[in-house]
Design a protein around this motif. Structure first.
Motif, PDB file in Angstrom:
ATOM      1  N   ILE A  32       0.716  -1.231   0.085  1.00 45.12           N
ATOM      2  CA  ILE A  32       0.057   0.115  -0.107  1.00 45.12           C
ATOM      3  C   ILE A  32       0.812   1.316  -0.016  1.00 45.12           C
ATOM      4  N   ALA A  33       1.869   1.238   0.968  1.00 49.37           N
ATOM      5  CA  ALA A  33       2.671   2.608   0.876  1.00 49.37           C
ATOM      6  C   ALA A  33       3.476   2.637  -0.424  1.00 49.37           C
ATOM      7  N   ALA A  58       5.202   2.344   5.919  1.00 50.72           N
ATOM      8  CA  ALA A  58       4.237   2.046   6.568  1.00 50.72           C
ATOM      9  C   ALA A  58       4.235   1.891   7.927  1.00 50.72           C
ATOM     10  N   GLY A  59       3.433   2.271   8.970  1.00 53.15           N
ATOM     11  CA  GLY A  59       3.613   2.166  10.407  1.00 53.15           C
ATOM     12  C   GLY A  59       2.744   3.248  10.932  1.00 53.15           C
ATOM     13  N   LYS A  60       3.037   3.392  12.352  1.00 58.12           N
ATOM     14  CA  LYS A  60       2.348   4.213  13.053  1.00 58.12           C
ATOM     15  C   LYS A  60       3.355   5.416  13.243  1.00 58.12           C
ATOM     16  N   MET A  61       2.936   6.614  12.150  1.00 61.16           N
ATOM     17  CA  MET A  61       4.059   7.812  12.269  1.00 61.16           C
ATOM     18  C   MET A  61       3.548   9.092  12.732  1.00 61.16           C
ATOM     19  N   VAL A  62       2.132   9.212  13.069  1.00 62.15           N
ATOM     20  CA  VAL A  62       1.551  10.552  13.408  1.00 62.15           C
ATOM     21  C   VAL A  62       0.443   9.971  14.511  1.00 62.15           C
ATOM     22  N   GLY A  63       0.492  10.936  15.561  1.00 58.35           N
ATOM     23  CA  GLY A  63      -0.503  10.849  16.664  1.00 58.35           C
ATOM     24  C   GLY A  63      -0.559   9.604  17.562  1.00 58.35           C
ATOM     25  N   CYS A  64      -1.392   9.444  18.318  1.00 57.84           N
ATOM     26  CA  CYS A  64      -1.628   8.574  19.394  1.00 57.84           C
ATOM     27  C   CYS A  64      -2.550   7.295  18.974  1.00 57.84           C
ATOM     28  N   TYR A  70       0.065   5.173   5.999  1.00 57.67           N
ATOM     29  CA  TYR A  70       1.024   4.982   4.772  1.00 57.67           C
ATOM     30  C   TYR A  70       1.605   6.152   4.278  1.00 57.67           C
ATOM     31  N   MET A  71       2.838   6.334   3.770  1.00 59.87           N
ATOM     32  CA  MET A  71       3.148   7.701   3.133  1.00 59.87           C
ATOM     33  C   MET A  71       4.111   7.184   2.007  1.00 59.87           C
ATOM     34  N   GLY A  72       3.860   8.051   0.846  1.00 59.60           N
ATOM     35  CA  GLY A  72       4.897   8.064  -0.110  1.00 59.60           C
ATOM     36  C   GLY A  72       5.511   9.470  -0.076  1.00 59.60           C
ATOM     37  N   PHE A 148      -3.132  -5.376  12.549  1.00 57.45           N
ATOM     38  CA  PHE A 148      -2.478  -6.247  13.491  1.00 57.45           C
ATOM     39  C   PHE A 148      -0.919  -6.346  12.940  1.00 57.45           C
ATOM     40  N   ASP A 149      -0.423  -5.481  11.890  1.00 57.41           N
ATOM     41  CA  ASP A 149       0.936  -5.055  11.855  1.00 57.41           C
ATOM     42  C   ASP A 149       1.473  -4.544  12.944  1.00 57.41           C
ATOM     43  N   ILE A 150       2.526  -4.958  13.801  1.00 57.32           N
ATOM     44  CA  ILE A 150       3.009  -4.525  14.966  1.00 57.32           C
ATOM     45  C   ILE A 150       3.628  -2.872  14.705  1.00 57.32           C
ATOM     46  N   ARG A 151       3.845  -2.798  13.594  1.00 54.96           N
ATOM     47  CA  ARG A 151       4.419  -1.127  13.150  1.00 54.96           C
ATOM     48  C   ARG A 151       3.268  -0.169  13.221  1.00 54.96           C
ATOM     49  N   GLY A 152       1.930  -0.772  13.586  1.00 55.83           N
ATOM     50  CA  GLY A 152       0.957  -0.002  13.717  1.00 55.83           C
ATOM     51  C   GLY A 152       0.596   0.407  15.067  1.00 55.83           C
ATOM     52  N   HIS A 153       1.339   0.126  15.976  1.00 54.74           N
ATOM     53  CA  HIS A 153       1.146   0.151  17.445  1.00 54.74           C
ATOM     54  C   HIS A 153       2.127   1.094  18.293  1.00 54.74           C
TER      55      HIS A 153
END
Length: 153
Positions: A32-33, A58-64, A70-72, A148-153
């Motif tokens: 997706i990214a 891809a991951g948790k980059m902004v906020g709580c 996702y970013m390009g 469920f991707d650990i990078r999103g937590h």
């Protein structure tokens, strides 16, 4: 004895499927990214602008909280202003940010949310102006299972 073997095989099968399932989620999130990055790269550059490098994450980059984002991102050299670049890309993409990229030897991206990421091929030249053009997707339209991707937590 047969029961112990069946339990052991069942445990191994659950572990293998869990690892394969998680790996699949990570690969989908990376894709997706990468698609966002590809769309930015394919989009016509404005006049007096040169693409230097592109990047995706891809991951948790902004906020709580939890959830994938996702970013390009593009690194461009341009005679235009940040506002002009933003206007150009905003016609096609939602959630665009344009920042002036300081020509520091480290190559770190400028911008409030991703200053710890570096461009691999950034070697600034004196007198040229560089910008990061970033397109975000905050994951709202994607399946909840991708969180469920650990990078999103």
């Amino acid at each position: 004895m047969k029961t112990a073997v069946r339990v052991f095989v069942s445990i191994i099968a659950v572990m293998v499927f869990s690892v394969l399932g998680y790996t699949g989620i990570v690969l989908v999130n990376n894709r997706i990214a990468t698609n966002i990055e590809s769309e930015l790269v394919k989009y016509e550059l404005p006049a007096n602008t040169v693409l230097i490098e592109s990047y995706s994450n891809a991951g948790k980059m902004v906020g709580c909280g939890n959830g994938m984002q996702y970013m390009g991102c593009l690194l461009v050299e341009s005679d235009l202003t940040a506002e002009e670049l933003n206007a150009h890309y905003s016609t096609e993409f939602d959630d665009i940010e344009v920042y002036l990229q300081k020509p520091e030897p480290s190559g770190y991206m400028d911008g409030a949310y991703y200053s710890n990421r570096a461009f691999a091929n950034f070697s600034p030249e004196q007198g040229k102006t560089y910008y990061t053009v970033t397109c975000w997707d905050f994951g709202g339209s994607h399946s909840d299972i991708l969180d469920f991707d650990i990078r999103g937590h």
